[in-house]
Design an enzyme around this catalytic site. Structure first.
Site, PDB file in Angstrom:
ATOM      1  N   ASN A  20      -4.285 -36.221 -15.967  1.00 16.88           N
ATOM      2  CA  ASN A  20      -3.662 -35.280 -15.025  1.00 16.88           C
ATOM      3  C   ASN A  20      -4.783 -34.870 -14.063  1.00 16.88           C
ATOM      4  OD1 ASN A  20      -1.861 -32.112 -15.490  1.00 16.88           O
ATOM      5  ND2 ASN A  20      -1.639 -33.658 -13.918  1.00 16.88           N
TER       6      ASN A  20
ATOM      7  N   CYS B 219      -1.458 -24.045 -14.608  1.00 16.70           N
ATOM      8  CA  CYS B 219      -1.565 -25.460 -14.959  1.00 16.70           C
ATOM      9  C   CYS B 219      -2.606 -25.580 -16.060  1.00 16.70           C
ATOM     10  CB  CYS B 219      -1.953 -26.292 -13.742  1.00 16.70           C
ATOM     11  SG  CYS B 219      -2.274 -28.026 -14.123  1.00 16.70           S
TER      12      CYS B 219
ATOM     13  N   HIS C 192       9.548 -23.883 -18.433  1.00 13.44           N
ATOM     14  CA  HIS C 192       9.616 -25.173 -19.126  1.00 13.44           C
ATOM     15  C   HIS C 192      10.973 -25.348 -19.783  1.00 13.44           C
ATOM     16  CE1 HIS C 192       5.366 -26.266 -18.707  1.00 13.44           C
ATOM     17  NE2 HIS C 192       5.167 -24.962 -18.771  1.00 13.44           N
TER      18      HIS C 192
ATOM     19  N   GLU D 139       6.876 -32.980 -14.086  1.00 13.45           N
ATOM     20  CA  GLU D 139       6.333 -31.712 -13.623  1.00 13.45           C
ATOM     21  C   GLU D 139       6.993 -31.242 -12.336  1.00 13.45           C
ATOM     22  OE1 GLU D 139       2.369 -30.331 -13.986  1.00 13.45           O
ATOM     23  OE2 GLU D 139       1.698 -32.185 -14.949  1.00 13.45           O
TER      24      GLU D 139
ATOM     25  N   CYS E   8       0.491 -32.540 -19.336  1.00 10.25           N
ATOM     26  CA  CYS E   8       0.796 -31.194 -18.849  1.00 10.25           C
ATOM     27  C   CYS E   8       0.396 -30.207 -19.935  1.00 10.25           C
ATOM     28  CB  CYS E   8       2.278 -31.059 -18.514  1.00 10.25           C
ATOM     29  SG  CYS E   8       2.768 -29.398 -17.993  1.00 10.25           S
TER      30      CYS E   8
ATOM     31  N   GLY F  70       2.965 -27.487 -20.588  1.00  8.40           N
ATOM     32  CA  GLY F  70       4.090 -28.162 -21.220  1.00  8.40           C
ATOM     33  C   GLY F  70       3.825 -28.455 -22.689  1.00  8.40           C
TER      34      GLY F  70
END
Length: 281
Positions: free
Chosen positions: A11, A74, A165, A214, A223, A226
């Site tokens: 990521n 994030c 989420h 995302e 993520c 997540g």
């Protein structure tokens, strides 16, 4: 504009120290993010992260998605951010307070033999109240609530880790309709600020596999928020223990939902890829 490219489990992010003029005064960062994150005409990234001054924490940040939108938090990005500011002595403490739209987030630098080997992040407490996810509809907690996706009745579990989420449990994550259902659920009317979408396969009490769509970025290799939401949701369902590993396409994260503090802790890598300059008009 000087930048550093970093990634957490694939990521990836472009990080810029924007604490001083003339960068601090810029008001077009949404447009800059769109151009910089483009993988053909820009640097290429899942997000642009700015280092900013803060009056209430060691340092402030701002993160923008490839479409110019601004998420509250994030997880992979905050690990990269923490390593960036620590190794450049912007913050000299190993425990760093970062001002974000999701509140003060506290990453802790892990060092072995004078080398940064990972970052553990106090991600705060999960939020279950429907209106604070935010999510429309009736009821409080959203656990196994049925919604319609292209004529298919699908059960979802939703919560916030500072950002929204939506978890969908599947038998085999590799066969999940990520690119088909992901954008539909992201923009579902139930989610007024859109949502991240996680497809989750439970392996055992200590492991899950997860693929993510995302919000504002589409499919990514990992993520962090997540992964945190996935373990919280899995504990609510009785699928996993409070301490478990989330396997993502880009690698694995160790997640713990501490019973005493109710906080979620995420531990994983942050890697610097290269440095460069980007021309700004």
């Amino acid at each position: 504009m000087e930048f550093v490219k970093m990634h957490g489990l694939g990521n990836d992010f472009v990080i810029v120290d924007a604490r001083k003029s003339p960068l601090l005064e810029r008001t077009d960062w949404e447009d800059v993010a769109i151009k910089v994150c483009d993988r053909h005409y820009g640097v290429g990234a899942d997000g642009l992260i700015l280092v900013l001054p803060s009056e209430i924490a060691h340092v402030g940040w701002r993160i923008l998605n490839p479409d110019g939108s601004e998420p509250e938090m994030c997880g992979n990005g905050i690990r990269c951010f923490a390593r960036y500011v620590y190794e450049r002595s912007i913050v000299t403490d190993k425990v760093i307070q970062v001002e974000t739209l999701a509140g003060i987030i506290v990453p802790e630098i892990q060092v072995e033999n004078d080398q940064v080997v990972g970052v553990k992040v106090d991600m705060g407490e999960p939020i279950f109240e429907r209106s604070k996810i935010p999510m429309t509809g009736e009821g409080d907690q959203v656990v196994e609530e049925e919604i319609d996706i292209q004529g298919n009745p699908v059960k979802i579990t939703a919560l916030s880790m500072g950002n929204p989420h939506c978890l969908i449990y599947v038998d085999k994550v590799e066969e999940a309709p990520l690119t088909e259902w992901g954008p539909i659920v992201e923009k579902h009317p139930l989610f007024p600020k859109k949502t991240n979408v996680e497809f989750v396969e439970v392996v055992n009490k200590n492991e899950v596999r997860m693929h993510v769509w995302e919000r504002g970025a589409g499919p990514t290799l990992a993520c962090g928020t997540g992964a945190c939401a996935t373990i919280v949701g899995s504990v609510l369902h009785g699928y996993t223990d409070r301490k478990a590993t989330v396997h993502l396409p880009g690698g694995s994260l160790a997640i713990e939902w501490d019973e005493k503090s109710n906080k979620v802790f995420m531990t994983g890598p942050a890697v610097e890829v290269f440095q460069g300059t980007y021309p700004l008009k």
